[in-house]
Write a protein that holds these residues in place. Structure first.
Motif, mmCIF file in Angstrom:
data_model
loop_
_atom_site.group_PDB
_atom_site.id
_atom_site.type_symbol
_atom_site.label_atom_id
_atom_site.label_comp_id
_atom_site.label_asym_id
_atom_site.label_seq_id
_atom_site.Cartn_x
_atom_site.Cartn_y
_atom_site.Cartn_z
ATOM 1 N N ILE A 50 -1.723 9.994 67.809
ATOM 2 C CA ILE A 50 -1.044 8.761 67.394
ATOM 3 C C ILE A 50 -2.038 7.877 66.653
ATOM 4 N N THR A 51 -1.714 7.577 65.414
ATOM 5 C CA THR A 51 -2.632 6.836 64.553
ATOM 6 C C THR A 51 -1.875 5.742 63.802
ATOM 7 N N PRO A 52 -2.404 4.501 63.773
ATOM 8 C CA PRO A 52 -1.749 3.429 63.002
ATOM 9 C C PRO A 52 -1.857 3.706 61.500
ATOM 10 N N LEU A 53 -0.724 3.692 60.812
ATOM 11 C CA LEU A 53 -0.680 3.839 59.357
ATOM 12 C C LEU A 53 0.000 2.616 58.763
ATOM 13 N N GLY A 85 3.407 2.088 60.072
ATOM 14 C CA GLY A 85 3.531 2.075 61.524
ATOM 15 C C GLY A 85 2.856 3.297 62.120
ATOM 16 N N PRO A 86 2.764 3.368 63.437
ATOM 17 C CA PRO A 86 2.101 4.506 64.104
ATOM 18 C C PRO A 86 2.805 5.818 63.790
ATOM 19 N N ALA A 87 2.012 6.887 63.694
ATOM 20 C CA ALA A 87 2.563 8.207 63.405
ATOM 21 C C ALA A 87 1.700 9.263 64.071
ATOM 22 N N LEU A 88 2.287 10.454 64.252
ATOM 23 C CA LEU A 88 1.545 11.593 64.787
ATOM 24 C C LEU A 88 0.936 12.358 63.622
ATOM 25 N N VAL A 89 -0.399 12.439 63.590
ATOM 26 C CA VAL A 89 -1.084 13.044 62.446
ATOM 27 C C VAL A 89 -2.106 14.057 62.948
ATOM 28 N N PRO A 90 -2.514 15.017 62.087
ATOM 29 C CA PRO A 90 -3.562 15.984 62.470
ATOM 30 C C PRO A 90 -4.913 15.297 62.660
ATOM 31 N N LEU A 91 -5.862 16.047 63.200
ATOM 32 C CA LEU A 91 -7.162 15.475 63.544
ATOM 33 C C LEU A 91 -7.884 14.903 62.334
ATOM 34 N N VAL A 92 -7.926 15.631 61.239
ATOM 35 C CA VAL A 92 -8.674 15.156 60.068
ATOM 36 C C VAL A 92 -8.104 13.834 59.567
ATOM 37 N N ARG A 93 -6.758 13.704 59.592
ATOM 38 C CA ARG A 93 -6.143 12.444 59.147
ATOM 39 C C ARG A 93 -6.498 11.312 60.119
ATOM 40 N N LEU A 108 -9.136 11.139 62.019
ATOM 41 C CA LEU A 108 -10.555 10.840 61.818
ATOM 42 C C LEU A 108 -10.748 9.978 60.578
ATOM 43 N N TRP A 109 -10.049 10.313 59.508
ATOM 44 C CA TRP A 109 -10.186 9.556 58.267
ATOM 45 C C TRP A 109 -9.714 8.110 58.436
ATOM 46 N N GLU A 110 -8.579 7.910 59.079
ATOM 47 C CA GLU A 110 -8.065 6.556 59.253
ATOM 48 C C GLU A 110 -9.036 5.703 60.073
ATOM 49 N N THR A 111 -9.704 6.331 61.038
ATOM 50 C CA THR A 111 -10.681 5.597 61.847
ATOM 51 C C THR A 111 -11.917 5.243 61.028
ATOM 52 N N LEU A 112 -12.434 6.202 60.271
ATOM 53 C CA LEU A 112 -13.641 5.958 59.477
ATOM 54 C C LEU A 112 -13.361 5.027 58.299
ATOM 55 N N LYS A 113 -12.167 5.131 57.739
ATOM 56 C CA LYS A 113 -11.814 4.271 56.604
ATOM 57 C C LYS A 113 -11.905 2.799 56.987
ATOM 58 N N ALA A 114 -11.547 2.490 58.230
ATOM 59 C CA ALA A 114 -11.606 1.103 58.691
ATOM 60 C C ALA A 114 -13.046 0.591 58.765
ATOM 61 N N SER A 115 -14.027 1.516 58.774
ATOM 62 C CA SER A 115 -15.448 1.134 58.808
ATOM 63 C C SER A 115 -16.109 1.320 57.442
ATOM 64 N N ASP A 116 -15.291 1.292 56.380
ATOM 65 C CA ASP A 116 -15.776 1.324 55.001
ATOM 66 C C ASP A 116 -16.296 2.695 54.569
ATOM 67 N N TYR A 117 -15.840 3.764 55.209
ATOM 68 C CA TYR A 117 -16.155 5.101 54.712
ATOM 69 C C TYR A 117 -15.255 5.380 53.512
ATOM 70 N N ARG A 118 -15.814 6.049 52.496
ATOM 71 C CA ARG A 118 -15.117 6.204 51.218
ATOM 72 C C ARG A 118 -14.366 7.531 51.115
ATOM 73 N N PHE A 119 -14.871 8.578 51.783
ATOM 74 C CA PHE A 119 -14.202 9.879 51.706
ATOM 75 C C PHE A 119 -14.810 10.815 52.748
ATOM 76 N N LEU A 120 -14.140 11.948 52.956
ATOM 77 C CA LEU A 120 -14.657 13.028 53.784
ATOM 78 C C LEU A 120 -14.847 14.261 52.914
ATOM 79 N N LEU A 121 -15.871 15.021 53.212
ATOM 80 C CA LEU A 121 -16.008 16.355 52.635
ATOM 81 C C LEU A 121 -15.649 17.344 53.752
ATOM 82 N N VAL A 122 -14.566 18.082 53.568
ATOM 83 C CA VAL A 122 -14.082 19.003 54.595
ATOM 84 C C VAL A 122 -14.383 20.425 54.148
ATOM 85 N N VAL A 123 -15.063 21.180 55.000
ATOM 86 C CA VAL A 123 -15.461 22.548 54.674
ATOM 87 C C VAL A 123 -14.909 23.485 55.732
#
Length: 612
Positions: free
Chosen positions: A33-36, A39-47, A49-64
């Motif tokens: 459950i992640t705030p978007l 409104g809140p939604a059920l999202v995969p782990l990478v999404r 993680l991104w929403e959490t890091l984005k709030a701390s001014d992270y610009r992107f993820l490199l996923v391998v």
């Protein structure tokens, strides 16, 4: 309302200023459950993680990942162009193939990057090596480099100069912590291990509230109906990931199931079957008139049949465990058949199966004398992970997954090893069991039948085996003796009163076969023999009253072995000499045969046949 945040995300936020790498394992393929924005939604782990890091001014993820290589997340022009410029990416259709050597270079650049906060996510990290503790030279060099970078990395200061410095983290997504070299996480204090467990009640409740509007009839439902739906959905998915709740919702949508049908939707998901025999209209009619049908097959056990039918009716009406606050996913019914041998315990289990499922072969039988050793639990439930054969599953769990609607018979339960009996606690309480592969078998649509001979025999003061109750004893004495013996066995010998408590008052005590019942069983067996001759040889068999009486007296002389003992005597005293006589008799053109005599010389029974 405030929605719960996954514990691993809270831990990651807390540790970002002091940890440079994270190994995340467990339910990494679940949804969160992640705030978007909407409104809140059920999202995969990478999404998530991104929403959490984005709030701390992270610009992107490199996923391998080892299959496709490297990609930029989110797949949008601005972050993709920034990542391409900073890391000199050569993307083709959004991906760049990576070797361990090139991945080491990307990891080094990410941890040292100062222009933009970013993170490197190593997805499917469990598949990066063939054997975590036996690395190839290239694999070993890669993990040593990763360990070195975890210690040398420095936190990044935000662009605007505010907030605490945080690392550009490397995030490993592994199924299990042991899928990576043990020394990698143990020897570096900068590598944090986070485990994602199954969602708790609060998290499942929030997910149920998110998914409720997708069910048919939600808009028209009252507040009370909506609240009851969320309660049932939350309680019925205990131990399940949030992906299961999403799958149940999709299944309900395809089957056009509404809020009142949530139990059916969950059952359908658990057992993998759309058709529910317990909901058939004809079943109640069959059970309503079932007593005569059962007593025709199980003779002389009126109290046992009545109590069994009461428990079965309760099961069909869905009232099993209704007195509890939550019935959970307990089995439909639990029966503990106890009493002398050969009196119809197994036959009643077969008859129940025939009654409910239309085929007595739908029952699953396990002879518990085969599981007297502790290690034999590996056969029943599957070997533990890592042991030979663990991926084959267990005989019990595999059988229930194959036949989720069935009667499961555990014959002579007292002969099983006590450690195996512990597993029945989980089945009786939660209605599920997980095998060595990690697959769960659900017992919520089964009837469990345990049989036992406890109480019929005991020990005297000298420790000799003696019979506690005899044929001819009043049923009240037989019942009280057997019940007391069962209670003493579970409470004092096994020291497992909780198992007896789960069985409750579902103990059904069978009586000894009486003389009158023995004669009815005997006549039924004679009819079976005559019918078999008619089918095999087109010959009708008859015998005079005197022969029948002599045979009856011989077969019912000792009733301590019940109906099975009558059948054994009939086989020796009648079927064997009959077979011998048929071999010597010319059956060509014969339509009727009469048994005219039955004699015994030197313990050999002989009968004479005459064509009629």
């Amino acid at each position: 309302m405030t929605h719960p945040v996954a514990r691993w995300l809270l831990d990651l936020e807390r540790l970002l200023p002091i940890r440079s790498q994270f190994v995340i394992s467990g339910s990494i393929r679940d949804r969160f459950i992640t705030p978007l924005a909407g409104g809140p939604a059920l999202v995969p782990l990478v999404r998530a993680l991104w929403e959490t890091l984005k709030a701390s001014d992270y610009r992107f993820l490199l996923v391998v990942d080892p299959a496709d290589g490297l990609r930029v997340y989110p797949d949008e022009p601005v972050p993709r162009e920034l990542a391409t410029r900073l890391f000199d990416l050569k993307l083709s259709n959004g991906y760049q193939v990576m070797s361990l050597e090139s991945l080491t270079g990307v990891m080094k650049k990410v941890t040292a990057e100062r222009e933009a906060r970013c993170a490197l996510v190593l997805d499917f990290a469990s598949r990066m090596t063939r054997q975590a503790e036996h690395l190839s030279e290239a694999e070993h060099r890669f993990f040593v480099a990763a360990e070195k970078m975890s210690l040398q990395a420095a936190p990044v200061v935000p662009r605007e100069g505010g907030g605490a410095p945080q690392f550009n983290p490397v995030v490993w997504l592994a199924n299990r912590p042991q899928d990576l070299p043990s020394w990698f996480t143990l020897d570096s204090e900068r590598v944090a291990s986070l485990t994602i467990g199954k969602p708790d009640f609060e998290t499942r409740q929030a997910a149920a509230q998110q998914l409720a509007p997708l069910f048919v009839g939600y808009a028209e439902a009252s507040a009370v109906a909506r609240e009851q739906f969320v309660k049932n959905f939350t309680e019925g998915t205990e131990g399940m990931p949030l992906t299961a709740l999403s799958d149940i919702t999709e299944l309900a949508d395809r089957q056009h199931l509404g809020l009142p049908d949530i139990d059916d939707a969950m059952r359908c998901y658990k057992v993998g079957a759309l058709d529910n025999p317990w909901r058939k209209d004809y079943l109640r009619e069959k059970i309503r008139d079932a007593q005569a049908f059962i007593e025709d097959r199980v003779k002389g056990q009126h109290p046992a049949v009545v109590k069994t039918l009461d428990i079965l009716k309760r099961s069909v009406m869905g009232l099993t465990g209704a007195q509890a606050r939550s019935g959970g996913s307990r089995p439909r019914g639990v029966l503990f058949f106890a009493g002398p041998t050969g009196v119809g315990k197994t036959e009643l289990a077969k008859t129940l199966t025939q009654l409910v499922f239309g085929d007595e072969r739908a029952y699953l039988r396990f002879d518990m004398s085969e599981f007297a050793e502790e290690h034999s639990s590996a056969r029943l439930l599957g070997a533990p992970p890592g042991y030979i054969g663990f991926d084959a599953g267990g005989e019990l769990t595999n059988a229930v997954r194959e036949k989720p609607f069935s009667v499961v018979l555990f014959d002579e339960i007292e002969k099983a090893h006590p450690r195996i009996l512990d597993k029945f606690l989980q089945i009786l309480e939660d209605g599920r069991l997980t095998d060595g592969r990690g697959d769960t078998a659900y017992f919520s649509e089964t009837i469990l039948v345990f049989t036992s001979n406890l109480g019929i025999f005991g020990e005297d003061a000298q420790g000799q085996r003696v019979q506690s109750v005899q044929p001819g004893d009043p049923y009240e004495k037989v019942e009280s003796t057997v019940r007391e013996s069962i209670a003493n066995y579970f409470k004092f010998k096994l020291s497992r009163p909780e198992l007896l408590n789960r069985i409750g008052d579902n103990i059904v005590v069978f009586n000894f076969i009486s003389t009158e019942v023995a004669e009815r069983i005997f006549d039924g067996m004679l009819r079976n023999i005559a019918r078999r001759l008619k089918e095999e040889f087109k010959v009708q068999l008859s015998m005079p009253v005197a022969v029948r009486s002599a045979l009856l007296e011989r077969c019912t002389r000792d009733l301590s072995h019940g109906g099975r003992g009558i059948g054994n005597q009939l086989e020796s005293a009648f079927i064997n000499p009959l077979s011998r006589a048929l071999f010597a008799h010319d059956l060509e053109g014969k339509q009727r045969l009469a048994i005219t005599g039955l004699t015994e010389v030197d313990r050999v029974v002989t009968l004479t046949l005459q064509s009629a």
